[in-house]
Scaffold this motif. Structure first.
Motif, short mmCIF file in Angstrom:
data_model
loop_
_atom_site.label_atom_id
_atom_site.label_comp_id
_atom_site.label_asym_id
_atom_site.label_seq_id
_atom_site.Cartn_x
_atom_site.Cartn_y
_atom_site.Cartn_z
N THR A 2 -29.31 -5.69 35.95
CA THR A 2 -30.65 -5.23 35.60
C THR A 2 -30.65 -3.75 35.29
O THR A 2 -31.26 -3.30 34.33
N GLN A 3 -29.93 -2.96 36.07
CA GLN A 3 -29.90 -1.52 35.86
C GLN A 3 -29.28 -1.18 34.50
O GLN A 3 -29.78 -0.32 33.79
N SER A 4 -28.22 -1.86 34.10
CA SER A 4 -27.59 -1.55 32.82
C SER A 4 -28.50 -1.94 31.65
O SER A 4 -28.51 -1.26 30.63
N ARG A 5 -29.28 -3.03 31.76
CA ARG A 5 -30.22 -3.40 30.71
C ARG A 5 -31.29 -2.33 30.57
O ARG A 5 -31.63 -1.93 29.47
N SER A 6 -31.84 -1.87 31.68
CA SER A 6 -32.88 -0.83 31.64
C SER A 6 -32.31 0.46 31.08
O SER A 6 -32.95 1.14 30.29
N SER A 7 -31.09 0.79 31.47
CA SER A 7 -30.45 2.01 30.98
C SER A 7 -30.19 1.92 29.48
O SER A 7 -30.43 2.87 28.74
N ALA A 8 -29.72 0.78 29.01
CA ALA A 8 -29.47 0.60 27.58
C ALA A 8 -30.77 0.71 26.80
O ALA A 8 -30.82 1.34 25.74
N ALA A 9 -31.84 0.11 27.31
CA ALA A 9 -33.13 0.19 26.63
C ALA A 9 -33.62 1.64 26.60
O ALA A 9 -34.14 2.10 25.60
N SER A 10 -33.42 2.37 27.70
CA SER A 10 -33.83 3.77 27.74
C SER A 10 -33.05 4.61 26.75
O SER A 10 -33.59 5.53 26.13
N ASP A 11 -31.77 4.32 26.56
CA ASP A 11 -30.95 5.03 25.58
C ASP A 11 -31.49 4.83 24.17
O ASP A 11 -31.50 5.75 23.36
N VAL A 12 -31.94 3.63 23.85
CA VAL A 12 -32.51 3.35 22.53
C VAL A 12 -33.77 4.19 22.34
O VAL A 12 -33.98 4.78 21.29
N TYR A 13 -34.59 4.29 23.37
CA TYR A 13 -35.84 5.03 23.27
C TYR A 13 -35.61 6.51 23.00
O TYR A 13 -36.42 7.16 22.36
N LYS A 14 -34.50 7.06 23.45
CA LYS A 14 -34.21 8.49 23.26
C LYS A 14 -33.83 8.80 21.82
O LYS A 14 -33.82 9.94 21.42
N ARG A 15 -33.52 7.81 21.02
CA ARG A 15 -33.14 8.02 19.63
C ARG A 15 -34.37 8.31 18.78
O ARG A 15 -35.49 8.00 19.14
N GLN A 16 -34.12 8.88 17.62
CA GLN A 16 -35.18 9.16 16.66
C GLN A 16 -35.06 8.18 15.50
O GLN A 16 -33.95 7.80 15.13
N PRO A 17 -36.18 7.77 14.90
CA PRO A 17 -36.08 6.92 13.72
C PRO A 17 -35.25 7.62 12.64
O PRO A 17 -35.37 8.83 12.44
N SER A 18 -34.39 6.88 11.95
CA SER A 18 -33.52 7.49 10.95
C SER A 18 -34.17 7.59 9.58
O SER A 18 -33.69 8.30 8.71
N LYS A 19 -35.26 6.87 9.37
CA LYS A 19 -35.94 6.87 8.09
C LYS A 19 -37.44 6.82 8.33
O LYS A 19 -37.91 6.11 9.21
N ARG A 20 -38.20 7.56 7.55
CA ARG A 20 -39.65 7.55 7.69
C ARG A 20 -40.22 6.29 7.06
O ARG A 20 -39.88 5.96 5.91
#
Length: 132
Positions: A2-20
């Motif tokens: 469970t912790q690794s799933r939450s961590s992976a999801a949090s890592d995605v959220y820290k990214r910025q959209p690559s295209k407007r």
């Protein structure tokens, strides 16, 4: 785990959209399938995902959309769900994020989003047609 799933999801959220691109969301506050608050623990087995507030924040912050408005949609017939339309945009370009919050709505779209002469599907089509 469970912790690794939450961590992976949090890592995605820290990214910025690559295209407007412009984003449109229609979501019921009582959706029992795609839950309003998300399911980072993947308790339902659909895959971990963020809640709607976090998803909207991702797009709005990622595109640096500094202007916003929220309106209660008028023209909703008695007995239908109340709908709030949230919109974020910038003067820099045509990028916008529009979110229709269907109060007490479930996992279905309402017939319309305020104009009884225009279906929800047509509103969605018009949005993406404007932004292609």
């Amino acid at each position: 785990s469970t912790q690794s799933r939450s961590s992976a999801a949090s890592d995605v959220y820290k990214r910025q959209p690559s295209k407007r691109l412009s984003v449109l969301e229609v979501h019921g506050t009582d959706d029992g399938i795609t839950k309003w608050n998300g399911d980072l623990e993947n308790l339902d087995g659909w895959g971990a995902y963020f809640g709607i507030d976090q998803v909207m924040k991702f797009w709005v912050d990622g595109f640096a959309l500094e202007m916003n408005e929220t309106v209660s949609v008028s023209g909703i017939p008695d007995g239908q769900k109340q709908i709030n339309r949230h919109r974020w945009w910038t003067a820099a370009d045509e990028t916008e994020v529009v979110f229709y919050e269907v109060l007490t709505g479930k996992h279905t779209w309402p017939d319309n989003l305020g104009d009884s002469n225009v279906s929800t599907a047509e509103v969605i089509w018009q949005f993406f047609d404007r932004h292609r």
